[in-house]
Scaffold this active site. Structure first.
Site, mmCIF file in Angstrom:
data_model
loop_
_atom_site.group_PDB
_atom_site.id
_atom_site.type_symbol
_atom_site.label_atom_id
_atom_site.label_comp_id
_atom_site.label_asym_id
_atom_site.label_seq_id
_atom_site.Cartn_x
_atom_site.Cartn_y
_atom_site.Cartn_z
ATOM 1 C CG ASP A 262 81.126 29.513 28.069
ATOM 2 O OD1 ASP A 262 82.289 29.132 27.993
ATOM 3 O OD2 ASP A 262 80.345 29.467 27.095
HETATM 4 C C1 GLC Z 1 80.774 27.761 24.211
HETATM 5 C C2 GLC Z 1 82.189 28.166 24.534
HETATM 6 C C3 GLC Z 1 82.435 29.644 24.446
HETATM 7 C C4 GLC Z 1 81.528 30.263 23.393
HETATM 8 C C5 GLC Z 1 80.096 30.118 23.878
HETATM 9 C C6 GLC Z 1 79.100 30.694 22.855
HETATM 10 O O1 GLC Z 1 80.382 26.705 25.019
HETATM 11 O O2 GLC Z 1 82.738 27.706 25.763
HETATM 12 O O3 GLC Z 1 83.824 29.800 24.125
HETATM 13 O O4 GLC Z 1 81.852 31.630 23.217
HETATM 14 O O5 GLC Z 1 79.762 28.759 24.143
HETATM 15 O O6 GLC Z 1 79.137 29.942 21.687
#
Ligand code: GLC
Length: 719
Positions: A262
């Protein structure tokens, strides 16, 4: 097909590591800010951009093509980048938030919605979506419940798998098919106190029973990527958690796809305090199977050194890079780096009539009629209506994580009713705001006057869409501002008032429930929310949604969920209520306001003649459970027939009810149908204290209805 081995053999170690890096597209586009902008933020050089494996968050097919061209001009190996985005519940045509869509109990509908989103996103240059999110959640204080599929593991898994199939389709080379990414592995929805990013301490048995099955269902459906969660799980953040990422994901589940972190989750290992520096963070994440690092640079800055020190082998690097290259190859990027993207085609798809129809149908089937004293459906012949409340003409009803969706594209309730009843006199009066600090009641008088002069009132209330989603948790889950006071005033002025509710989580509306004749939950319904609400209010559509997440009476009850164990002092039986010493509260009952599986219809369904095909079942001999349903109304409708089980005596405490099957059945006027379920021994298995997935001989209770409200029961002996 590209020769992955040959490509790898030509690559330097730096070029291989570049394939494992992902940054915001702005590192390409915001070159003017090289010194202080994104590139500097991530410590990137021009040469790094030529080695980059993937980017996220960009605006169009044309931007994607521009970046791909810029990259390929720099890349000595001419390896196309992957382009990724959060296409969660629509790209530009937005359908209900996932928690709302889950109330349809309709995986096929969810699949169709994902197909529609994939068509728009694929044409717009997206190749990978960070969807489905199937975090198991029980606590409405958590803002990301809006993104999940509710509190039942089986339903979550069915809906997650349907989204995987919808997004990925039958051939990833087709522009209308995206690679999907299941997230957030694992336990994110179990954050302590319902507070985002907070620690998760759960027993292995509870994780296996409730929190893990939906991810496994998505892996079994062939999901191409998996994203570990931000949270620590039993002491170690998921992305560096050996039990989760090695024992479960690789050894037990034999997951062969890509793992992508993430956003800056590797950088956060230092903040969590399990890595002293970026080098240690890189090592911890890589050795636990994280292939792609999203928006941090620990791999970029330290993986080469780790290989040179022998802490990481180049074979391990090749395996990770090989997974990235294989996905690019299966998407046909080496033949067409644009993956067939076409902005002109994309523009023709955005909000087209067919896509609006799909979004409207999804919104109609996701809505849950929580209460109805007979006021609904309203008569279409009514010609003096008042649409009151902060959401009366609100277009901010597409919810959080709505990708490239725009509020201004959505149909408000007032507009939806105008479109449906063009000859009616419709007065619109917001009455008050919908933010927690809105104390202004100066609009009440106008609203009350409008209510008095109307034959019926549609009172549109809720929480702002910015109050849910990532980082948006609430300790108070009631209607914000003066909305309850407005409801009291309006309902007193005109009892023919139907409430339409907009929300991203179950809300505490017990006081509204005491005064409102009818309450229709729309969740955040998306671009066609107002049209769907109008169709439902006036009977053009018949509500069929069932709650996928429990509505508490008070936030003080949370976490509250339907599949709970009995305790030694059960709190809800009549005799228990006589006991002072029961698992209860002195200031609030422990029953929810509305249970999981609850939802009313304008039709009236009666259940009878539940039968079990045999009194005994074994692993080899499943049983059939049948029940007769009758639509006792002249109105066609759909009913989600729900089959629950209870294992009253087992080697561990078992839930008092557990959904083991559901079928959504359409009925014509006064139509009667028999509905059958097959119950297998496998459906009765659970995780025992020894960590085995077993069933145990004994009596199994079978119930049909919805949580805490069963209309018929039977038993069977499991031998
Ligand atoms: C965010 C979220 C995740 C998302 C990623 C990219 O912080 O936790 O669900 O896919 O970043 O945007």
């Amino acid at each position: 097909m590209a020769n992955i081995e040959a490509i790898l053999s030509r690559m330097t170690l730096e070029e291989k590591i570049g394939q494992l890096m992902q940054y915001n597209a702005s590192v390409f586009l915001d070159t003017s800010a090289e010194i202080t902008g994104p590139m500097a933020q991530f410590g990137l050089s021009e040469a790094d951009l030529g080695r980059l494996g993937s980017v996220l968050n960009f605006a169009s097919a044309d931007e994607m093509k521009q970046m791909q061209d810029m990259h390929l001009a720099k890349d000595p190996n001419k390896i196309p980048m992957l382009f990724m985005m959060d296409v969660i519940h629509g790209y530009r045509t937005i359908y209900p938030i996932p928690l709302g869509l889950s109330c349809s109990f309709d995986p096929e509908l969810a699949k169709n919605c994902s197909r529609m989103a994939a068509r728009e996103a694929g044409a717009s240059g997206v190749q990978v979506t960070f969807t489905p999110m199937v975090d198991y959640a029980r606590d409405p204080r958590w803002g990301r419940v809006m993104e999940c599929c509710g509190e039942d593991p089986m339903l979550s898994g069915d809906l997650g798998a349907a989204q995987v199939e919808g997004f990925q389709g039958d051939n990833l080379k087709k522009p209308e098919n995206l690679a999907a990414c299941v997230k957030h592995f694992a336990g994110y929805g179990g954050a302590e106190a319902g507070r985002d990013y907070n620690l998760v301490e759960r027993s292995e048995r509870e994780l296996r029973e409730y929190f893990l099955p939906a991810y496994k269902a998505c892996i079994d459906a062939g999901v191409e990527l998996l994203m570990p969660s931000f949270n620590s799980l039993n002491g170690i953040p998921s992305v560096a958690n050996p039990w989760l990422m090695q024992k479960i994901l690789k050894e037990e589940w034999n997951y062969q796809g890509l793992v992508i972190s993430d956003y800056n989750a590797l950088g956060e290992l230092l903040v969590h305090g399990i890595a002293a520096d970026e080098k240690q963070a890189a090592k911890l994440a890589f050795e636990n199977g994280c292939d792609i690092e999203m928006c941090s640079s620990t791999y970029l800055h330290h993986l080469k050194e780790l290989v040179e020190e022998g802490a990481v082998s180049e074979e391990q690097i090749d395996a990770a890079v090989g997974r990235v290259l294989e996905l690019k190859d299966r998407m046909g990027l080496f033949e067409d780096p644009y993956h067939g993207a076409d902005q002109q085609k994309a523009e023709s798809l955005y909000l087209c009539p067919e896509h609006r129809r799909i979004a409207r149908e999804a919104a109609e089937q996701s809505a849950v009629l929580l209460k109805n004293n007979g006021l609904l459906p309203l008569d279409e012949k009514l010609n003096r209506l008042a649409v009151i409340g902060p959401f009366a003409r609100e277009q901010g009803i597409i919810g959080s994580w709505s990708c490239c969706g725009r509020d201004e594209d959505s149909v408000s309730v007032a507009q939806g009713i105008r479109d449906l009843l063009p000859d009616a006199k419709i007065t619109v009066a917001p009455g008050c705001g919908c933010r927690w600090d809105d104390r202004d009641t100066s609009g009440f008088a106008e609203a009350v006057e409008a209510a008095k002069n109307a034959q019926a009132v549609i009172l549109c209330l809720g929480e702002p869409q910015s109050y849910s989603g990532e980082g948006n948790c609430r300790t108070d889950i009631r209607l914000p501002g003066m909305q309850l006071e407005l409801a009291r005033a309006v309902i007193e002025a005109n009892p023919n008032t139907a409430v339409v509710l907009f929300h991203g989580r179950p809300l505490d509306i017990h006081e509204l429930d005491e005064i409102a004749p009818a309450i229709l939950s729309m969740w955040f319904p998306g671009s066609e929310g107002g049209s769907a609400a109008a169709n439902l209010l006036f009977g053009r559509a018949n509500p069929c949604g069932k709650l996928a997440m429990t509505f508490p009476r008070s936030v003080g009850q949370c976490p509250i969920y339907y599949n709970h164990p009995n305790t030694g002092r059960p709190h809800w039986t009549a005799e228990a209520r006589q006991q002072h010493y029961a698992s209860d509260y002195i200031d609030c009952g422990t029953l929810p306001l509305y249970s999981f599986g609850h939802g009313l219809s304008y039709s009236e369904f009666s259940y009878s003649d539940m039968e079990v095909s045999a009194p005994v079942m074994t692993a080899e001999e499943p049983i059939q459970v049948s029940v007769s349903l009758r639509n006792r109304s002249s109105r066609p409708g759909k009913e989600v027939v729900q089959l629950y089980m209870r294992d009253p005596v087992a080697s561990v405490v078992r839930p008092v009810q557990q959904l083991i099957g559901y079928q959504k059945i359409a009925f014509g006027p006064n139509e009667e149908k028999q509905v059958r379920f097959t119950v297998t021994e496998e459906m009765l298995r659970f995780w025992n204290f020894e960590g085995q997935h077993v069933s145990e001989p004994g009596t199994i209770e079978l119930m049909i209805g919805y949580a805490d409200h069963f209309c018929t029961r039977a038993t069977v002996e499991l031998k």
